[in-house]
Design a protein around this motif. Sequence first.
Motif: not given
Length: 221
Positions: A6-16
């Motif tokens: 599970i990737i929990a981060d509110d920045h789409p670019l960093f989630r990518a």
Amino acid sequence: MSQTIIIADDHPLFRAALKQAVNQAVPDANTVEVDSIKSLQAAVESHPDADLILLDLTMPGAHGFSGLVFMRGQYPGLPVVVVSGSEDLQVMRRSIDYGASGFIPKSAPLPTITLAIQAVLEGDVWLPDGVAEKIERMQAEATDFSDRLASLTPQQFRVLGMLAEGLLNKQIAYDLDVSEATIKAHITAVFRKLGVRNRTQAVIAIQQMEIDPTDQSLSGD
């Protein structure tokens, strides 16, 4: 059987970027992306056999370390790695003290993030080079309050987060689709578990979990 991360981060670019690292570390991994503590709770409930959480400390609803403490209390067998824009040693120390299995700075290159994910999945605790020796000399940060916070049920934790945001009972009841009487019961239970008597004390208590808002190293996290 493929592993679920599970990737929990509110920045789409960093989630990518994290997803790319996960795919390199575990090519057949099933990745689940979330952008808030609320959606993280839902994801963990939907994937009780998840193998790892990559957790940003500053997501909506996180209140600093409270999300980490809650996840470790509710799901002690699920490793959590903090991924943060801060490289402050005290933040790293507190993350480990509150149960994180690793700490990855967001400035780390992709190959390093990949190695960190592999190490934690193999059962190790991962920290940047040289950090373990430094934080061992620092005072431990685990507190009685963190143990109390970890004892909250998922719904009690949601209610506490909404209290901290200043919502009224009727607003919380509407958002959670329950009665105000139910919310009052949850609040009473939260106060009892945290050892506080009112909303103000509860909010002050959860602020213990916050990362220092004056810490400029968190900018851009």
